[in-house]
Design an enzyme around this catalytic site. Sequence first.
Site, PDB file in Angstrom:
ATOM      1  N   GLU A 170     -13.858 -22.821  -3.247  1.00  0.00           N
ATOM      2  CA  GLU A 170     -13.397 -24.096  -2.715  1.00  0.00           C
ATOM      3  C   GLU A 170     -12.436 -24.753  -3.695  1.00  0.00           C
ATOM      4  OE1 GLU A 170     -17.037 -25.971  -0.027  1.00  0.00           O
ATOM      5  OE2 GLU A 170     -16.697 -26.681  -2.056  1.00  0.00           O
TER       6      GLU A 170
ATOM      7  N   HIS B 193     -24.019 -30.422 -10.790  1.00  0.00           N
ATOM      8  CA  HIS B 193     -24.149 -30.339  -9.332  1.00  0.00           C
ATOM      9  C   HIS B 193     -25.560 -30.655  -8.847  1.00  0.00           C
ATOM     10  CE1 HIS B 193     -20.177 -28.603  -9.526  1.00  0.00           C
ATOM     11  NE2 HIS B 193     -20.621 -27.628 -10.275  1.00  0.00           N
TER      12      HIS B 193
ATOM     13  N   ARG C 126     -32.868 -29.324   7.001  1.00  0.00           N
ATOM     14  CA  ARG C 126     -34.220 -29.749   6.611  1.00  0.00           C
ATOM     15  C   ARG C 126     -34.179 -31.210   6.207  1.00  0.00           C
ATOM     16  NH1 ARG C 126     -33.149 -30.212   1.277  1.00  0.00           N
ATOM     17  NH2 ARG C 126     -31.818 -28.645   0.278  1.00  0.00           N
TER      18      ARG C 126
END
Length: 622
Positions: free
Chosen positions: A200, A235, A297
């Site tokens: 990305e 992250h 979830r």
Amino acid sequence: MIESLLIANRGEIACRIIRTARRLGIRTIAVHSDADAAMPFVREADEAVCIGTAPARESYLDQQKILNAARRTGAQAIHPGYGFLSENAEFAEAVSAAGLVWVGAPPSAIRAMGLKDAAKRLMESAGVPVTPGYYGDDQSPERLEAEAGRVGYPVLIKAVAGGGGKGMRRVDHAEQFRDLLASCRREAASSFGNDDVLIEKYVLSPRHIEVQLFGDTHGNVVHLFERDCSLQRRHQKVIEEAPALGMDPETRAAVCEAAVKAAKAVGYVGAGTIEFIADASEGLRADRIWFMEMNTRLQVEHPVTEEITGQDLVEWQLRVASGEPLPKRQEGLAIHGWAMEARLYAENPSAGFLPSTGPLRHLSLPGTIRVESGVEQGNEVTTWYDPMIAKLVVHAPTRTAAARALASACEDVEVWPVKTNAAFLARAASDLDFVAGNIDTGFIERHADRLIPGGEPSQEVLQAAAQSLLPPPGSDPWTALSGLRPNQPRDLRVVVEVGAVPHVVTLEDPAPEARTIAVGGERVLFHKGEAWSVAEPSADHATSGGISDGAILAPMPGRIISVDVAAGDAVTKGQKLLVLEAMKMEQALLAPFDGTVADLSAKTGGQVTEGALLALIQPEES
């Protein structure tokens, strides 16, 4: 409504689910490993079943053992929580095949969104904007490196499976690509059993914005607004908040509508989150926010959404799984005030955030806010599972008030002897730039020098420690008076050991606010989230040389995954010697100075204990 529920998870989320289920009159069944037998969630459930030994693959990841426990206890449904099997489509299908209710997303949606590369292709076809990058099937290092060059550095290498900040590496230059790709793939394989990656474009001023979604079996999909999870380290989310600062109504509508569109594209049912990356260099704008991935979830940070909407998302999950329509329609949902959540971990920020393990001999969490925790005093933090101690959640009328409340709560944390990130969290929540909203995902890295406590006690800690050793006021007339002159500061020098190191402290008034208590045979001082052992110095006290003598010690228990030198090799300061893995995290150990590898006991694949001698570096002769 479901009548009995087996929770295929542990710790904090198991306690959270049990709490709502009990309020709804649902019988709960906990499953646990040997290592978790004394944990609160086991006691709080109506029934508990041991399903194996400590390793997750032999207990919480063993699908058959969980299904057997459900049959044996007469469970009607299974809630997977988050992590473990929560996004495992095969397990979801096995639950349904066993005649049980799956409290989660449909297997088809899990598969569609479970791999980040396939999810991005699906979102593109549904008209949802995605981050520029490469999501192809050719996983050769040559192709990936070429695509990174095409996208343009910096880029992000990201595992297509899993989440939680694992399997991600930022690459700033082409020369770094191959090494970071190999490291990313090792971590991805270890964490998710899949080492495929995508590339990305790395956004230089990124904000992490995510939208909470809910769908039911009647075709309804709503959003419960956005969360901002930009405060991250490697992250991994550290502090989350809702709503997102600077989100105007037009941008909120565009982002939330895109999220709903994404959920409808996969026929989504249950709780889910669409994660977006925003280029915030010019504020939040709808044309600079791109889809990253979907979590099929409930999220760890769901409490901040509950706080601003007044809804119980676990209750929503249970009602949807029971076949009921969503409790609210979109027009019935609104944002009220501001909420923040901090993740309190058993880790040592001053030592590179290495995990800290051991017994929780003293544990005191703030009692005036919402605390989600799965441990209690007397439990042990082990290397087997996630080192989260608690989530500290606050709600206030404004963002400034919420930040103030969160900082205060983090300062009130008392944990011993396990080390925590409480002081780091308090500093982050009270940082002037954070309070002003000048944040992006690089905030912690840029301001590490002022956010991460050092390994040495501050002057405030030394003052408080020295004061704690004095007799109570008035008990000793010679120390209680200063030259018999009223209102004069004391002129006393006290020697005190803080963290087993002696310090000479000149007392000052007023004394800093701190609390000192006895824990076992130790005196422990708590101050603004920090914890220090305090003692009068011993006569034979001696300081140790630490790493300056060239001894490379294991900073935590774990497994050696690579050894990059051999005995007799010449090394330079900062050179990588070996890599240790613990709790699915990699820690590179570096040469402390120029020298020679005089001894090397570390072996690839070997298990080591904390403090074990791994290598010895002999300094160059001057």
